[in-house]
Write an enzyme that holds these catalytic residues in place. Structure first.
Site, short mmCIF file in Angstrom:
data_model
loop_
_atom_site.label_atom_id
_atom_site.label_comp_id
_atom_site.label_asym_id
_atom_site.label_seq_id
_atom_site.Cartn_x
_atom_site.Cartn_y
_atom_site.Cartn_z
N LYS A 31 1.06 -1.19 0.32
CA LYS A 31 -0.18 0.22 -0.09
C LYS A 31 0.81 0.77 -0.35
CE LYS A 31 -4.11 -2.77 -0.32
NZ LYS A 31 -3.42 -3.80 -0.05
C1 LIG Z 1 -8.64 -2.06 -1.91
C2 LIG Z 1 -9.00 -3.35 -1.19
N1 LIG Z 1 -9.85 -3.03 -0.13
C3 LIG Z 1 -9.76 -3.59 0.97
C4 LIG Z 1 -8.09 -4.51 1.24
C5 LIG Z 1 -8.14 -5.39 2.59
O1 LIG Z 1 -6.55 -4.68 3.10
P1 LIG Z 1 -5.87 -5.56 4.27
O2 LIG Z 1 -4.83 -6.53 3.42
O3 LIG Z 1 -4.90 -4.42 4.99
O4 LIG Z 1 -6.96 -6.40 5.64
C6 LIG Z 1 -7.21 -4.36 0.14
C7 LIG Z 1 -5.89 -4.89 0.62
O5 LIG Z 1 -5.51 -5.05 -0.72
C8 LIG Z 1 -7.65 -3.66 -0.85
O6 LIG Z 1 -7.09 -4.05 -1.97
#
Ligand SMILES: Cc1ncc(COP(=O)(O)O)c(C=O)c1O
Length: 407
Positions: free
Chosen positions: A191
């Site tokens: 990210k």
């Molecule tokens: C669009 C989107 N929403 C939610 C998430 C979830 O984040 P995490 O991996 O921190 O749980 C991601 C992670 O890749 C994502 O790309």
């Protein structure tokens, strides 16, 4: 010698002694927990204060992941059986999983050539049971928030923005995540700002904040390091999603670096788009707000599926290993999510699909459910734009792409 295309992971390329110092500080103070310890904890709180200022919101809550932020938001918003939640066909499995975890029913909305929620289809997908709209600012780029917010307001439906992939991006000068009732972010490794894992919720609504707080912790609040019972109106069930201080240490440094990280990606992305503009047979992704695109990905469309398959192969062979045809982009594409396609249940009771309250919400999720999106995914290519490219690397990648898409 051929330039190397660096790995993605935008925030990772900016980790230096600042993050090291913060982590060492946590370890040396042995204060690993956000609410109390041998010394006064400070990093998760610092992150939340920085987030309030950066996004210009009244409340920010750090949690353990973006997925955790989504499920916490669902609890705060009171989503449950009988509710339909509209999500785009291009998202991440976590977005749709949070809906199912709440025992609600996901409703898929087409994306358009911006590869974000298509407002025209959103209008068609609203029913009497629609309780929430979740625009996902996918692959760095803002949704058409003017139209989405207007549709939501017209129907009186709250909006939860998923900004996991576009942290630091804007729409018409306003930070993404601040349009809806709530916005969520991720600090996972890939990210724009990272702590390896981590998430964040932002809102201007006091009641939603306290509901989220109670849900992410143990159904209680903390005052002067003492647990306090919440008011009945904000009482929820605990999910155990607190952010640890080690994570807060890294994230609190990274959020300060975020504008610089995003600026770098934006500049690379704009220079590459400018060079690719007008390439025969190649159409760049439409941007709802070119100024607000956070820049971590380049997406372009070719004339048909066969050309996209061929071009991706050529790009990979030439050294752009991370290029992918969207149709093959794993759990970002609705029809690639096995649990969704097969309507996997949460328990042997068959919920959420079998619940009486959801009896009128019968949808299918296999390929074909969003035909306009399927057609776009088949002929489009995504390339991550790393966060510390040189112009030499950018120029080289542009030449590779131009060659790969030649007729
Ligand atoms: C669009 C989107 N929403 C939610 C998430 C979830 O984040 P995490 O991996 O921190 O749980 C991601 C992670 O890749 C994502 O790309």
């Amino acid at each position: 010698m051929q330039p190397q295309w660096p790995c993605e992971f935008p925030g990772v390329h900016w980790i230096d002694e600042e993050e090291e110092q913060a982590v060492l500080d946590v370890l040396r103070s042995r204060t690993l927990f956000r609410h109390y310890g041998p010394a006064k904890p400070k990093y998760v709180e610092t992150l939340e204060a920085a987030a309030r200022e950066f996004y210009g919101v009244r409340y920010a809550l750090a949690v353990n992941s973006g997925t955790g932020a989504l499920t916490t938001a669902m609890a705060a918003l009171g989503i449950g059986p009988g509710d339909e939640v509209i999500v785009p066909s291009f998202m991440w499995v976590a977005t749709v999983a949070a809906v199912v975890q709440a025992n609600a029913i996901p409703v898929l909305c087409e994306v358009d050539e911006s590869f974000t929620m298509a407002p025209a289809d959103l209008e068609k997908k609203i029913t009497r049971r629609t309780r929430l709209i979740v625009p996902v600012h996918m692959a760095g780029s803002p949704c058409d928030m003017d139209r989405i917010m207007a549709i939501a307001a017209q129907h009186g439906i709250p909006v939860l923005e998923d900004v996991a992939q576009a942290n630091g991006g804007c729409y018409r000068g306003r930070k993404l995540g601040t349009f809806g009732a709530m916005g969520i972010f991720s600090f996972q490794l890939n990210k724009n700002a990272t702590a390896g894992e981590g998430g964040l919720l932002v809102t201007n609504d006091e009641r939603l904040y306290w509901r989220a707080f109670s849900a992410h912790d143990m159904s209680l609040f903390w005052r002067d390091a003492q647990p306090v019972d919440p008011e009945p109106d904000v009482l929820t069930w605990p999910q155990g999603r607190r952010m640890p201080e080690l994570c807060g240490a890294v994230a609190s440094v990274q959020i300060r670096k975020l504008p610089q990280i995003v600026q770098h990606m934006q500049q690379s992305n704009r220079r590459m788009r400018a060079q690719l503009e007008g390439t025969p047979g190649l159409q760049l992704r439409r941007l709802n707000d070119p100024e607000g695109d956070a820049g971590p990905f380049l997406i372009f469309l070719l004339e048909n599926e066969a050309k996209a398959i061929h071009a991706v192969r050529q790009m990979k062979e030439a050294g752009l290993q991370s290029a992918v045809r969207l149709a093959d982009y794993g759990l970002h594409i609705y029809s690639n999510i096995p649990a969704l396609v097969s309507k996997t249940t949460l328990s042997s009771a068959g919920n959420p699909w079998s619940l009486e309250q959801n009896a009128q919400s019968v949808y299918r999720y296999a390929k074909g459910a969003c035909p306009a999106s399927d057609a776009l995914f088949a002929r489009s290519i995504l390339l991550p734009v790393p966060s510390r490219l040189t112009e030499e690397q950018e120029n080289w990648a542009v030449q590779v792409i131009k060659k790969a898409v030649q007729p």
